[in-house]
Each structure stands twice: as C-alpha cells, then as structure tokens.
Design an enzyme around this catalytic site. Structure first.
Site, short mmCIF file in Angstrom:
data_model
loop_
_atom_site.label_atom_id
_atom_site.label_comp_id
_atom_site.label_asym_id
_atom_site.label_seq_id
_atom_site.Cartn_x
_atom_site.Cartn_y
_atom_site.Cartn_z
N HIS A 2 0.83 -1.22 0.00
CA HIS A 2 0.00 0.00 0.00
C HIS A 2 0.86 1.26 0.00
O HIS A 2 0.43 2.30 0.51
CB HIS A 2 -0.94 0.04 1.22
CG HIS A 2 -1.68 -1.24 1.45
ND1 HIS A 2 -2.94 -1.49 0.95
CD2 HIS A 2 -1.31 -2.37 2.12
CE1 HIS A 2 -3.33 -2.70 1.32
NE2 HIS A 2 -2.35 -3.26 2.02
N SER A 53 13.84 20.48 -18.35
CA SER A 53 12.69 21.36 -18.55
C SER A 53 13.12 22.58 -19.33
O SER A 53 14.21 23.09 -19.14
CB SER A 53 12.14 21.78 -17.18
OG SER A 53 11.37 22.97 -17.32
N LYS A 91 15.61 20.96 -13.42
CA LYS A 91 14.85 19.71 -13.57
C LYS A 91 15.59 18.61 -14.29
O LYS A 91 16.30 18.85 -15.26
CB LYS A 91 13.55 19.98 -14.34
CG LYS A 91 12.51 20.80 -13.61
CD LYS A 91 11.96 20.13 -12.35
CE LYS A 91 11.05 18.97 -12.64
NZ LYS A 91 9.77 19.39 -13.20
N GLU A 112 8.12 7.65 -17.94
CA GLU A 112 6.77 8.17 -18.14
C GLU A 112 6.22 7.78 -19.51
O GLU A 112 5.04 7.42 -19.66
CB GLU A 112 6.77 9.69 -18.00
CG GLU A 112 7.02 10.15 -16.57
CD GLU A 112 7.30 11.64 -16.52
OE1 GLU A 112 6.38 12.39 -16.20
OE2 GLU A 112 8.43 12.06 -16.83
#
Ligand code: ARG
Length: 461
Positions: free
Chosen positions: A154, A275, A281, A288
């Site tokens: 979890h 970025s 970044k 992704e």
C-alpha cells in the site's frame, strides 16, 4: 485481379480505403516464402510442370532482388495488397504463366499463413529483447546483494527487503513474459496454406510438405477455421500488453524512486530530459513514456478483440484490421523494452539513502510480534500487543524501538532485553530464509538460479 464481373472501377476514395499494401507490404518476405512453397506444392501435385515451376521460382527470386535494390517498386505500387502485388509482378515477368501460381489458393489462406510467420518471428525478437532486460536486472541485483531497502505494501513501510530481492522481483515478471511468448509462438505454429478461400484446396497438394518448407510445426485442422482464426494474433497482443503492463509498473516505481521524497535512485542523464523553463529539472521521461505508451498497447488488444467478436464463420474483410494493431504494438513494445533495458543498466541506486530508509523502526514491528510468538504467545495476541506499543510510541512522539524496556514489559512480561537482538535490519532479513525469501543467502541462491534459467531460456529462443 477480380474486376471482370464489375462494370465500373472502385471509387478512388474507396480504393484508398480498402487497400492494405501500405502496411501489409511488411509481409513481403513471408509472401515470397509462401509463393515458393506453393509453386513447389503445385509442381508435386502435377499442376505445374518442372519447367514452369523453375521459371516461377526464378521470377520470384528476381522480384526479391529488385525490391531489395529498389524498395520503391513495392512501396509505391498501386496494388491492393502484398499478395496482388506479387501476382502482378509475376504476370509482368512471365505473362500467362504468372497467372498460374494462384491456382487452388486464396488470399485468405495466404494472409493467414504469412501473418502467422510474421508473429513467430516477432515473438522471437520480443523475447530476445525481454531476455536482455532480465539480464540487466540480474546485473544490478548482483551489484547490490548487501543493500537493504524498505519493502512496502500500500506504499506504506512494511518490512525490510534487499534491493537485490526487489530487482529480482521485477525480473520474475519478465521471465514469465518470455515463457508466455514461447507459448504464443506455439499457438502460431500451424500452417493454414491449402485451406483455399474457405473449403480447402481441390488439387492434391501436400500440406504437410508445405508446412515443413515454411518452418511450421503442424498444419491447421479445418479450412473454414484456418482462414478466420486470429487467436494467435490476440494471444501475441495479450503477451505484449502484459509485458507493457510489467514495464509500466516498473516505470511507476522508478518515477517515485527518483523523486526527492524517495531519493532511492539517480536517473541516468542519457535516459532523462530537462525542462525548457526550470533549469534544475531532470525528468524521468523514459519511464513516463513507457507508462504512457502502455495504454495504446492495451488499446490494440481490445481493438482487435472488438473487431473479432461479431464475425460470422469464415473470412471477413474486417480481419484486415488485424495487422496494423499487431505491427505497431510489436514495434512499440520492442522499443519500450530496449529503452527500459538501457535505463535500468545505467540507473544509480543510492545505497546510503536506501539503507537509511530501511532503518525505519516501523519496519521491525513484525519482529517483535514474532519474538512473542517464540515465547508461546498466540500470533493474534502478539500482533495486538505490538500494535498497542506502536500506538503508545506514536502518542509519545518517539520510535517504538526507543521506548524503555520497562514500558514495553508493561504491555507484555514476555518482552525482555533479548528482543533488542532481533530489532536490526540484518536480523530481520536473515530470518526470511525460506525459498523465495529476502535473506541474503537465499537471494544469492535465487540470483544464481535466475542466471541459469536465463541461459536455458536464451537457448530455447
Ligand atoms: N488484404 C487482405 C487482408 O489483409 C487479404 C485477404 C483479402 N481477401 C479478400 N477476400 N478480400 O486480410
């Protein structure tokens, strides 16, 4: 090819709509193989003379070479599909003899045969790629056999595990994928050629010889079924979907692990992006995109299932929709697996941070319950005692392992100073030495075993 009973040609828009050459030209090598096998089968059946057969085989060879030298011949042809392309080309080269090869066969049994050949080869490519990914996991596991990390359920801290155990867990999913792919190959490994359009071939061709020549293990059993069965394509799409799903779950882990809140990994520059606005970044785009592309792989599986679900017996043109789904899912998944392999191999696991996170005392609560069990306390009761201790610690705002022994003994007289020996990450890991567990010795054996299984699998591909 089929125009004589028509008084008008197809509308331009419809012709473009129904043509499959723009994508089924990918079957060209398999079309040539099927054509050669069919020419020999017709010769053996007495339909073609030896001389006609060798002229057809020579023309096929010539066509193969010409397309290789000049792909535009195939790519810019206006033929309806790859089957009619070859037929046209044979007729250009051989005149009426070129028109003899299509005796007793149909594009229905041809396309089913060629698509199966494609899937068999595609499975091999995917399985090799997945095997390389497994190897990358085993290498990373080998490099980290002594690094603990917090194991979660979890997404909550549960019990300590070894990083190598975690890495081998992902490897197991990919092992299953390779085995599944081998079963898909088995499903695809039956030759439909000789089924004709639906009823079987009326000339005495030797289907077993054709199957053997094309490298199939067996022939299909029923001509009507053979021209419309696409189970092998669905099974392949399912295998691809499951591999993509495994990749997507892995991606989710790595996106989390790379976040500053976890800090478990440093992503390799070579598989990350920055970025355009925020100079600091480093984004986990490889993972992704892998997670994102999984959606369309699943879409391909569902799409083909929907296409097939209401088809009556026999070939229907709807079946032409099978190829783009499989081609594109195959290409995507092979690329996703290769990117994942590169990214896993180049990822830095931050051992200090993992060790520190694994030192969370909450991860050792089960050890205290097990300690009580060893003193004869029923597990349920032990669970409750330790639960109360954890709540008390939470109220006092200290880790439960820092409560004084007197406080602990107030919850159970069975708790004594020897409990402390059990309350280390190392002790918790070492106790889990059952096969499949996370004890260091067990994980080392599991790693050796995984290496041996991978070698065996690679030999079977
Ligand atoms: N292009 C077709 C396909 O991919 C080949 C079979 C065509 N058969 C037919 N009866 N029109 O399915």
């Amino acid at each position: 090819m089929w125009g004589s009973r028509f008084s008008a040609p197809p509308a331009e828009a419809f012709d473009a709509f129904q043509r499959s050459l723009p994508f089924d030209r990918r079957l060209f090598p398999y079309e040539l193989a099927a054509d050669r096998a069919w020419a020999r089968a017709l010769a053996a059946a007495g339909v073609l003379t030896a001389e006609e057969t060798s002229r057809i085989l020579a023309a096929l060879e010539d066509l193969a070479q010409q397309v290789q030298a000049q792909p535009a011949l195939l790519h810019s042809s206006t033929a309806e599909d790859v089957h009619s392309f070859v037929e046209q080309q044979l007729q250009e080269r051989l005149g009426p003899l070129g028109a003899k090869l299509h005796t007793g066969r149909s594009r229905n049994d041809l396309v089913a045969t060629e698509f199966r050949l494609f899937v068999k080869e595609a499975v091999r490519e995917t399985a090799h790629a997945v095997a390389a990914l497994i190897a990358a996991f085993l290498d990373q596991a080998e490099a980290h056999t002594d690094v603990p990390m917090p194991g979660s359920t979890h997404l909550q801290h549960a019990q300590p595990i070894l990083l190598a155990h975690y890495l081998l867990a992902h490897a197991e999913a990919f092992f299953r994928d390779v085995h599944r792919l081998l079963r898909v190959r088995e499903s695809a490994d039956a030759c439909p050629l000789g089924s004709g359009a639906l009823a079987g071939c009326a000339f005495p061709i030797d289907r077993i010889a054709i199957a053997r020549e094309l490298g199939f293990a067996r022939i299909t059993a029923n001509s009507l079924d053979a021209v419309s069965d696409r189970d092998f394509a669905l099974e392949y799409l399912f295998a691809l979907t499951l591999t993509a799903t495994h990749l997507s779950r892995l991606a989710e882990d790595l996106v989390l692990f790379a976040s500053p809140e976890f800090g478990f990994v440093v992503l390799p520059d070579a598989f990350s992006t920055g970025s355009s606005l925020m100079p600091q970044k480093k984004n986990p785009d490889a993972w992704e995109l892998i997670r994102g592309k999984t959606g369309r792989i699943l879409g391909a599986l569902v799409g083909l299932l929907v296409t097939l679900k209401a088809l009556p017996a026999g070939y229907q043109r709807d079946l032409q929709e099978d190829k783009e789904a499989v081609f594109s899912a195959h290409d995507q998944v092979v690329t996703m697996v290769r990117i994942a392999t590169g990214a896993i191999a180049a990822t830095t696991f931050v051992a200090d941070r993992l060790r520190q996170a694994a030192a969370d005392p909450a991860l050792l609560a089960t050890e205290a319950a097990d300690f009580l069990v060893a003193r004869g306390v029923p597990f349920r009761e032990a669970h409750e005692i330790v639960g109360r201790i954890c709540r008390e610690a939470e109220q006092r705002g200290v880790p439960w392992t820092q409560l004084p022994l007197e406080t602990l003994r107030a919850f159970s007289p069975h708790l004594d100073s020897s409990l402390r020996e059990m309350l280390t990450t190392e002790a918790a890991l070492a106790r889990r030495s059952v096969p499949g567990g996370t004890a260091p010795e067990t994980v080392r054996r599991a790693l050796a075993n995984a290496r041996a299984r991978l070698r065996e699998l690679e030999a079977a591909l």
